[in-house]
Write an enzyme that holds these catalytic residues in place. Structure first.
Site, short mmCIF file in Angstrom:
data_model
loop_
_atom_site.label_atom_id
_atom_site.label_comp_id
_atom_site.label_asym_id
_atom_site.label_seq_id
_atom_site.Cartn_x
_atom_site.Cartn_y
_atom_site.Cartn_z
N CYS A 120 -1.25 -1.48 -3.91
CA CYS A 120 -0.80 -0.30 -4.59
C CYS A 120 0.02 -0.83 -5.40
O CYS A 120 0.70 -1.13 -5.08
CB CYS A 120 0.06 1.26 -3.65
SG CYS A 120 0.93 0.35 -2.98
N CYS A 176 3.53 -1.42 -3.04
CA CYS A 176 2.91 -2.89 -2.47
C CYS A 176 3.43 -4.72 -3.67
O CYS A 176 3.18 -5.38 -3.69
CB CYS A 176 1.75 -3.20 -2.41
SG CYS A 176 2.12 -2.36 -0.59
N HIS A 214 3.18 -0.06 4.27
CA HIS A 214 1.61 -0.87 4.19
C HIS A 214 1.61 -2.11 4.88
O HIS A 214 1.93 -2.41 5.21
CB HIS A 214 1.90 -0.53 2.67
CG HIS A 214 1.54 0.78 2.52
ND1 HIS A 214 0.84 1.17 0.51
CD2 HIS A 214 2.10 2.26 2.68
CE1 HIS A 214 0.33 2.20 0.67
NE2 HIS A 214 1.13 2.90 1.53
N GLU A 248 0.71 -5.13 3.69
CA GLU A 248 1.46 -5.49 2.67
C GLU A 248 2.97 -5.83 3.08
O GLU A 248 3.23 -6.89 2.73
CB GLU A 248 1.80 -5.42 1.42
CG GLU A 248 -0.39 -6.03 0.89
CD GLU A 248 -1.00 -4.40 0.61
OE1 GLU A 248 -0.33 -3.80 1.66
OE2 GLU A 248 -1.60 -3.63 -0.35
#
EC number: 3.5.4.33
Length: 174
Positions: free
Chosen positions: A100, A103, A70, A72
């Site tokens: 999420c 993260c 992701h 991040e």
């Protein structure tokens, strides 16, 4: 084509006053994710307390066949390598979509000082929308949280990505 962002505010201006500047940077990264990799357009930039970029990224989980890639995580991995440290003390993470659970917990474990996000995620958001992992008092680290910075732009970009996948016309960007 190189995308140019507006110059950051002068030194000495509190970091909070730079939130829109850095979110614009994250939005440019999100656009790159979609344009170059056909990824869900989420971008992230991690900025040190002194205003320097420590790491940046965009979603690469489809392109890299990596469920953890992701935006991040990509940005924090880059920063950790640059600093030769798994702790990202004093930093601010700017991301175009509410993190999420994976993260959000990575932000806590990395000891990021501030998290600033644009659009909320009503399906998997873990910073107040569905879960509130950052606010859990059992953690030994507190992350300052600020959501909604340039939310309309980020939300429209995400909506248009999924509309295109379904063959629907895009909404106008603000």
């Amino acid at each position: 084509m190189v995308e140019r962002l507006p110059a950051p505010p002068p030194l000495g201006v509190p970091v909070h006053d730079q939130d829109e500047h850095w979110m614009q940077h994250a939005l440019a990264l999100a656009e790159r994710a979609e344009r170059e990799f056909n990824e869900i357009p989420v971008g992230a930039v991690l900025v040190g307390a002194d205003g320097t970029v420590l790491g940046e990224g965009w979603n690469l989980n489809i392109a890299d066949h990596d469920p953890s890639a992701h935006a991040e995580i990509v940005a924090m991995r880059q920063a950790g390598r640059a600093l030769a440290n798994h702790r990202l003390l004093g930093s601010t993470l700017y991301v175009t979509l509410e993190p999420c659970a994976m993260c959000a917990m990575a932000v806590v474990h990395a000891r990021v000082a501030r998290l600033v996000y644009a659009a909320t995620d009503p399906k998997t958001g873990a910073c107040g929308s569905v879960f509130d992992l950052l606010g859990d008092p059992r953690h030994n680290h507190r992350v300052e949280l600020h959501g909604g910075v340039l939310a309309k732009e980020a939300s429209t970009r995400l909506t248009n990505y999924f509309r295109a996948k379904r063959g629907k016309p895009p909404l106008l960007l603000p």
